[in-house]
Design an enzyme around this catalytic site. Structure first.
Site, short mmCIF file in Angstrom:
data_model
loop_
_atom_site.label_atom_id
_atom_site.label_comp_id
_atom_site.label_asym_id
_atom_site.label_seq_id
_atom_site.Cartn_x
_atom_site.Cartn_y
_atom_site.Cartn_z
N THR A 41 0.83 -1.22 0.00
CA THR A 41 0.00 0.00 0.00
C THR A 41 0.86 1.26 0.00
OG1 THR A 41 -1.68 -1.24 1.20
CG2 THR A 41 -1.86 1.15 1.27
N THR A 42 2.03 1.16 0.59
CA THR A 42 2.90 2.34 0.71
C THR A 42 3.28 2.95 -0.63
OG1 THR A 42 3.70 1.64 2.87
CG2 THR A 42 5.19 3.04 1.60
N ALA A 47 -0.43 10.06 -1.03
CA ALA A 47 0.83 10.71 -0.65
C ALA A 47 0.63 12.02 0.10
CB ALA A 47 1.71 10.92 -1.89
N ILE A 48 -0.49 12.12 0.79
CA ILE A 48 -0.79 13.35 1.54
C ILE A 48 -0.36 13.20 2.99
CG2 ILE A 48 -2.62 14.96 2.23
CD1 ILE A 48 -2.27 14.56 -0.86
N HIS A 50 -1.62 14.30 6.03
CA HIS A 50 -2.88 14.90 6.47
C HIS A 50 -2.68 15.75 7.72
CE1 HIS A 50 -5.45 12.80 3.66
NE2 HIS A 50 -4.82 11.67 3.93
N VAL A 173 6.41 -14.54 5.57
CA VAL A 173 6.18 -15.37 6.76
C VAL A 173 5.04 -16.32 6.46
CG1 VAL A 173 5.44 -15.32 9.17
CG2 VAL A 173 7.10 -13.64 8.32
N LYS A 250 -12.27 9.95 2.60
CA LYS A 250 -11.98 11.38 2.49
C LYS A 250 -12.40 11.96 1.16
CE LYS A 250 -8.15 11.14 5.77
NZ LYS A 250 -7.97 9.69 5.90
N CYS A 399 17.16 8.69 -18.41
CA CYS A 399 15.72 9.03 -18.48
C CYS A 399 15.61 10.49 -18.89
CB CYS A 399 15.07 8.78 -17.12
SG CYS A 399 13.39 9.43 -17.03
C1 FAD Z 1 -6.06 4.57 -1.88
C2 FAD Z 1 -5.27 4.93 -0.66
C3 FAD Z 1 -5.00 6.26 -0.35
C4 FAD Z 1 -4.30 6.60 0.79
N1 FAD Z 1 -3.92 7.89 1.00
C5 FAD Z 1 -3.22 8.22 2.10
C6 FAD Z 1 -2.77 9.55 2.28
O1 FAD Z 1 -2.90 10.40 1.43
N2 FAD Z 1 -2.16 9.85 3.44
C7 FAD Z 1 -1.97 8.93 4.42
O2 FAD Z 1 -1.49 9.28 5.49
N3 FAD Z 1 -2.33 7.64 4.24
C8 FAD Z 1 -2.91 7.26 3.09
N4 FAD Z 1 -3.26 5.97 2.87
C9 FAD Z 1 -2.89 4.98 3.86
C10 FAD Z 1 -1.43 4.59 3.77
O3 FAD Z 1 -1.03 4.37 2.43
C11 FAD Z 1 -1.22 3.33 4.59
O4 FAD Z 1 -1.73 3.56 5.88
C12 FAD Z 1 0.22 2.93 4.71
O5 FAD Z 1 0.88 2.88 3.48
C13 FAD Z 1 0.25 1.55 5.36
O6 FAD Z 1 1.57 1.12 5.46
P1 FAD Z 1 1.86 -0.35 5.98
O7 FAD Z 1 3.33 -0.42 6.14
O8 FAD Z 1 0.99 -0.66 7.14
O9 FAD Z 1 1.33 -1.30 4.82
P2 FAD Z 1 2.04 -1.77 3.47
O10 FAD Z 1 2.72 -0.67 2.78
O11 FAD Z 1 1.02 -2.52 2.69
O12 FAD Z 1 3.16 -2.75 3.96
C14 FAD Z 1 2.88 -4.05 4.44
C15 FAD Z 1 4.01 -4.94 3.99
O13 FAD Z 1 3.86 -6.22 4.58
C16 FAD Z 1 4.31 -7.16 3.65
N5 FAD Z 1 3.75 -8.47 4.00
C17 FAD Z 1 2.47 -8.89 3.88
N6 FAD Z 1 2.36 -10.17 4.26
C18 FAD Z 1 3.60 -10.57 4.65
C19 FAD Z 1 4.13 -11.80 5.13
N7 FAD Z 1 3.36 -12.89 5.30
N8 FAD Z 1 5.46 -11.85 5.42
C20 FAD Z 1 6.27 -10.77 5.25
N9 FAD Z 1 5.80 -9.59 4.79
C21 FAD Z 1 4.49 -9.50 4.49
C22 FAD Z 1 3.80 -6.64 2.33
O14 FAD Z 1 4.51 -7.19 1.24
C23 FAD Z 1 4.01 -5.15 2.48
O15 FAD Z 1 5.24 -4.71 1.95
C24 FAD Z 1 -3.91 5.59 1.69
C25 FAD Z 1 -4.15 4.26 1.38
C26 FAD Z 1 -4.79 3.92 0.18
C27 FAD Z 1 -4.94 2.51 -0.21
#
Ligand code: FAD
Length: 479
Positions: A41-42, A47-48, A50, A173, A250, A399
């Site tokens: 998801t990252t 990319a805001i 907030h 995992v 939002k 590029c």
């Molecule tokens: C459409 C959308 C818009 C958004 N806009 C914003 C915004 O503007 N501002 C904001 O603050 N937030 C925003 N968010 C939320 C934000 O993007 C997320 O809260 C954040 O990226 C979450 O990060 P994370 O590390 O929890 O998840 P992720 O980035 O998904 O990382 C989880 C990681 O775990 C790994 N993983 C999964 N299963 C396993 C396993 N079994 N073993 C090992 N690794 C594993 C995955 O490969 C992944 O790399 C938005 C989200 C979305 C979807």
């Protein structure tokens, strides 16, 4: 025990936890399923950064959003991550919206958001002249901003690795077993043991919990689709332009990006956790909604569509707690928006939860808390010349859309977390991010990856494991 702490998942949340933990004398390991960090998801969100008026007062989301946003500027400065504090506007386009703005203003005050102001139509148009003729006023939040989310994740993870954390990529995992005083964690690379496990697995965080016998929450993945427009549209608005939020989230926003493009989206639709496909219906909705706030957006200048999946859960707040079913397992789960903004503060929160769970935290005497990379296109002519004299590879532009040089690509292939794919290079230096989307530079990037990493060209990936760019035999073709 092999490790004091194992973090599962290296998105921005896992990376922020690793960054904070690496400041302490700990044996630390991060396990990431993908072949690169920031590949969930990252890498696909708005990319805001907030401001923090959306979450309900009293929630962890509210507290950590405001705290994370306050930390973001200094963190990005130290770790050389593109960030701009450009402020945001939530527009009122109807009488009903006026009431919503007042509620958001009151929530923002309760959450401690600095500098919020309710503006009338004239004040708003003086800031942003390209808004809708239906505009009635706006909520202005000067602390909001924009950031490069995948570079933030990479910078946090690189800093953790530079300070002794171990990162294992392509290490999903598959099982977690409780042992005397800790956990045994299985991946296809083998088993490892740890006293504490931090679950940062995003949309898979409920499955990680279930592996340890904890079924206390469920993730309900929700997709959001986007248009990314060319830089010719990048100055259509200066600030982040929101519509009033609804039960679906939002709403559709229009914003410049830190790279100078215009980003429009997202919608919200329930989906499967791996479903990042764009749909005609989703994009039509996004386009029509965005035109309600910024009617002049020229969608003919669209250069890319993408979708990201929110880790919404069946709980109304971030799940940041020690598992009751598996003590020693700490969840950073259900981290939906504003998870990117909150991530720096979530790192500190997890540190505190680990301390409460019994982990002894002793600060390291030395911690390298900085990072720097060359961004050739941002240098003065004098600096460019100097660099090219020292290393002629900085004189070869690979590029052309984004002016990324061979020197930058080679340098990123020798960083603490080197990319293994064309898109990995794109995320690090921007090659392929521009108008042609890698049409010209893709094959050159592929050659450089193969040369620098000692690979056969057929081994070079586009992105994920198995996404080979070439297949079959390669032959030297006479010019
Ligand atoms: C459409 C959308 C818009 C958004 N806009 C914003 C915004 O503007 N501002 C904001 O603050 N937030 C925003 N968010 C939320 C934000 O993007 C997320 O809260 C954040 O990226 C979450 O990060 P994370 O590390 O929890 O998840 P992720 O980035 O998904 O990382 C989880 C990681 O775990 C790994 N993983 C999964 N299963 C396993 C396993 N079994 N073993 C090992 N690794 C594993 C995955 O490969 C992944 O790399 C938005 C989200 C979305 C979807």
């Amino acid at each position: 025990m092999d490790y004091d702490v194992v973090i599962i998942g290296c998105g921005v949340v896992g990376a922020a936890c690793a960054y904070e933990l690496a400041k302490h004398q700990l044996r630390l390991c991060v396990l990431e399923a993908s072949n690169d960090v920031a590949n969930g998801t990252t890498k696909a969100n708005s990319a805001i950064v907030h401001a923090g008026y959306d979450p309900l007062p009293g929630t962890k989301m509210a507290r950590l959003n405001v705290a994370g946003t306050a930390m973001m500027g200094e963190l990005c400065r130290k770790l050389d991550v593109p960030y701009r504090n450009n402020g945001s506007l939530v527009l009122s386009l109807s009488e009903q919206d006026d009431g919503i703005l007042r509620t958001l203003y009151a929530q923002g005050q309760a959450n401690g958001v600095p500098g919020l102001a309710l503006l009338n139509r004239e004040q708003t148009l003086a800031m942003e002249p390209n808004l809708s003729p239906d505009l009635r006023g706006a909520l202005f939040a000067p602390s909001a901003g924009i950031v490069n989310p995948w570079e933030l994740c990479l910078a946090l993870a690189e800093t953790a690795v530079r300070n002794g954390a171990e990162l294992r990529l392509s290490a999903p995992v598959t099982a977690i077993r409780r042992t005397e005083g800790g956990f045994c964690i299985s991946t296809p690379q083998g088993e490892l043991t740890a006293r504490y496990v931090v679950n940062c697995a995003g949309v898979s965080s409920d499955r990680i919990a279930a592996m340890a016998g904890d079924r206390s929450f469920r993730i309900q993945p929700t997709k959001g689709e986007y248009f990314l427009l060319d830089k010719s549209e990048g100055s259509r608005v200066e600030r982040v332009i929101f519509q009033c939020p609804s039960q679906l989230g939002k709403g559709v926003l229009v914003t410049p990006t830190v790279h100078g493009n215009l980003l429009v989206g997202p919608n919200a639709a329930a989906c499967d956790e791996t479903d990042t496909a764009n749909t005609a219906a989703g994009l039509d909705f996004v386009r029509a909604s965005a035109q309600r706030s910024v009617p002049g957006v020229n969608f003919r200048d669209n250069i890319r569509n993408f979708a990201g999946v929110r880790a919404n859960s069946d709980r109304p707040d971030f799940i940041l707690e020690e598992s009751a079913a598996a003590p020693g397992l700490i969840h950073a789960a259900g981290i939906r928006s504003p998870g990117l903004s909150a991530a720096p503060a979530i790192g500190l929160e997890i540190l505190e939860l680990l301390r409460q769970a019994g982990l002894t935290l002793r600060r390291k005497d030395s911690f390298i808390d900085s990072r720097k990379r060359v961004r050739f296109h941002q240098l003065s002519d004098g600096e460019k010349n100097e660099l090219i004299q020292a290393d002629p590879r900085y004189g070869r532009v690979i590029c052309r859309c984004e002016t990324v040089t061979e020197g930058e690509i080679v340098a990123c292939l020798h960083t603490p977390i080197p990319p293994v794919s064309v898109n990995g290079v794109k995320r690090r230096v921007g090659a392929g991010m521009g108008r042609c989307q890698g049409g010209f530079c893709g094959p050159r990037v592929q050659e450089i990856i193969a040369r620098e990493l000692g690979l056969d060209p057929t081994q070079v990936l586009m992105d994920w494991e198995g996404s080979w760019v070439l297949c079959g035999e390669t032959k030297d073709v006479a010019p």
